[in-house]
Design an enzyme around this catalytic site. Structure first.
Site, PDB file in Angstrom:
ATOM      1  N   HIS A  97       0.801  -1.228   0.000  1.00  0.00           N
ATOM      2  CA  HIS A  97       0.000   0.000   0.000  1.00  0.00           C
ATOM      3  C   HIS A  97       0.831   1.274   0.000  1.00  0.00           C
ATOM      4  CE1 HIS A  97      -3.739  -2.114   0.334  1.00  0.00           C
ATOM      5  NE2 HIS A  97      -3.361  -2.748   1.420  1.00  0.00           N
TER       6      HIS A  97
ATOM      7  N   GLU B 172      -6.983 -12.620   5.420  1.00  0.00           N
ATOM      8  CA  GLU B 172      -7.778 -11.391   5.371  1.00  0.00           C
ATOM      9  C   GLU B 172      -8.958 -11.509   4.414  1.00  0.00           C
ATOM     10  OE1 GLU B 172      -5.052  -8.188   4.522  1.00  0.00           O
ATOM     11  OE2 GLU B 172      -4.045  -9.261   2.923  1.00  0.00           O
TER      12      GLU B 172
ATOM     13  N   ASP C  38      -9.115  -5.849   5.643  1.00  0.00           N
ATOM     14  CA  ASP C  38      -9.630  -6.545   4.464  1.00  0.00           C
ATOM     15  C   ASP C  38     -10.685  -7.578   4.836  1.00  0.00           C
ATOM     16  OD1 ASP C  38      -8.553  -5.634   1.903  1.00  0.00           O
ATOM     17  OD2 ASP C  38      -6.642  -5.891   2.917  1.00  0.00           O
TER      18      ASP C  38
HETATM   19  C1  3PY Z   1      -5.666  -5.547   6.873  1.00  0.00           C
HETATM   20  O1  3PY Z   1      -6.185  -5.336   7.975  1.00  0.00           O
HETATM   21  O2  3PY Z   1      -6.309  -5.800   5.856  1.00  0.00           O
HETATM   22  C2  3PY Z   1      -4.224  -5.456   6.735  1.00  0.00           C
HETATM   23  O3  3PY Z   1      -3.717  -5.692   5.674  1.00  0.00           O
HETATM   24  C3  3PY Z   1      -3.412  -5.049   7.908  1.00  0.00           C
HETATM   25  O4  3PY Z   1      -3.732  -3.884   8.443  1.00  0.00           O
HETATM   26 MG    MG Z   2      -4.987  -6.051   4.103  1.00  0.00          MG
END
Ligand code: 3PY
Ligand code: MG
Length: 258
Positions: free
Chosen positions: A43, A150, A176
Site C-alpha cells: 500500500h 484477510e 480486508d
Molecule cells: C488488513 O487489515 O487488511 C491489513 O492488511 C493489515 O492492516
Molecule cells: Mg490487508
C-alpha cells in the site's frame, strides 16, 4: 532474528508499518523501541531501492525488518530476502493451495524453488561465516514466511493453511476481512472472525499476529495468544502528532483571546 523473537517467551513483540521512504524517519522510528517493522510495499509507493535502504537501517538498529510484499510473485520478494529482510508478509493468501505455492518460492530446494544469492547482502556479499550452507540455513530457519489471513475464504480454509510447511506464522488482517465479510470494521462479525482465527492458530501451534487499535484491543489479542502485534504506521504517527500540535496551538490561542 524475528523468528527467534516469535519463539521467545514473554509478551508479544511490537511493531509498526513503515510506508515512508526516508532514512531520517527510519532512524526516528527505529530509535523508538519497536521490536520489528513491516515495510509496506502493498500500500505504499516504495521502490526496491527504498526497501533495501530501510532494511539496512532497521537491521543495523536491531529492529527486525519484515517486508509486506506487493503480490504473490517471486521477483522483488526474492530481492528483499537477499537484501536481508527478516521475513515476508504475503497479502491475501486465500487458501492452502495458494499458501503452498507462494511459500515454496521462498524456500530453497528441495523444499522449494528459491534461488541462491550468496553474493547478495543476506550472504554478506559472499563473505558470510559458514558460507553458502549458512546462507541457506538462515534463509530457511531465520526468515519468517507469514501468510496474511484477510478474506472469508482464508478463514474458512485456515486449518489447512496452518498445516502448510512453508507457513511460519499467520497475520490476521481485520481491514480486508471487514470488506470480505461485508461487515463494518470493529463490528462483532469482524471481531469474532479475528478471534476465531487467532484461536485456530494457537491450537495449531503457529505464531499469530494482528494489528490493534487501542490498549483494550492490545490486551485482548495478547490474552488470546498473539505473538506479534502491530500498532499504527509511520504516516499515522506523523499525521497524529501534527494534528495534535495544531489543535493544541489553536486551543491555546482561543483560550488567550477569550
Ligand atoms: C488488513 O487489515 O487488511 C491489513 O492488511 C493489515 O492492516
Ligand atoms: Mg490487508
Amino acid at each position: 532474528m524475528f523468528q527467534q523473537l516469535l519463539k521467545s517467551a514473554g509478551p508479544p513483540v511490537v511493531g509498526t508499518f513503515v510506508k515512508i521512504p526516508s532514512l531520517e524517519i527510519a532512524e526516528i522510528i527505529g530509535a523508538a523501541g519497536f521490536d520489528f517493522v513491516v515495510i509496506d510495499t502493498e500500500h505504499a509507493l516504495l521502490s526496491v531501492r527504498d526497501v533495501y535502504s530501510l532494511v539496512v537501517v532497521y537491521s543495523r538498529m536491531g529492529v527486525a525488518p519484515l517486508v509486506r510484499i506487493t503480490d504473490h510473485g517471486y521477483g522483488d520478494a526474492q530481492r528483499y530476502l537477499d537484501a536481508g529482510a527478516a521475513g515476508v508478509l504475503v497479502p491475501h493468501v486465500s487458501n492452502a493451495a495458494q499458501a503452498e505455492a507462494v511459500m515454496r518460492q521462498f524456500l530453497f530446494p528441495p523444499a522449494g524453488t528459491r534461488g541462491m544469492g550468496f553474493a547478495a547482502r543476506a550472504g554478506l556479499w559472499g563473505g558470510l561465516d559458514g558460507g553458502t550452507a549458512e546462507y541457506v540455513r538462515a534463509g530457511h530457519e531465520d526468515v519468517a514466511r507469514i501468510a496474511m489471513i484477510e478474506e472469508r475464504e482464508a478463514v474458512e480454509d485456515l486449518d489447512a493453511i496452518l498445516a502448510v510447511s512453508g507457513v511460519d506464522a499467520v497475520f490476521i488482517g481485520p481491514g480486508d476481512l471487514s470488506l470480505s465479510l461485508g461487515a463494518p470494521g470493529g463490528s462483532p462479525v469482524v471481531h469474532d472472525a479475528v478471534t476465531r482465527s487467532i484461536g485456530a492458530a494457537v491450537r495449531a501451534g503457529v505464531p499469530v499476529g494482528t494489528v490493534v487499535q487501542g490498549d483494550d484491543q492490545l490486551r485482548l489479542r495478547t490474552e488470546q495468544g498473539c505473538r506479534f502485534i502491530l500498532v499504527g504506521n509511520d504516516t499515522g504517527m506523523i499525521s497524529g502528532a501534527a494534528r495534535r500540535a495544531v489543535g493544541q496551538a489553536r486551543e491555546a490561542l482561543s483560550a488567550g483571546i477569550r
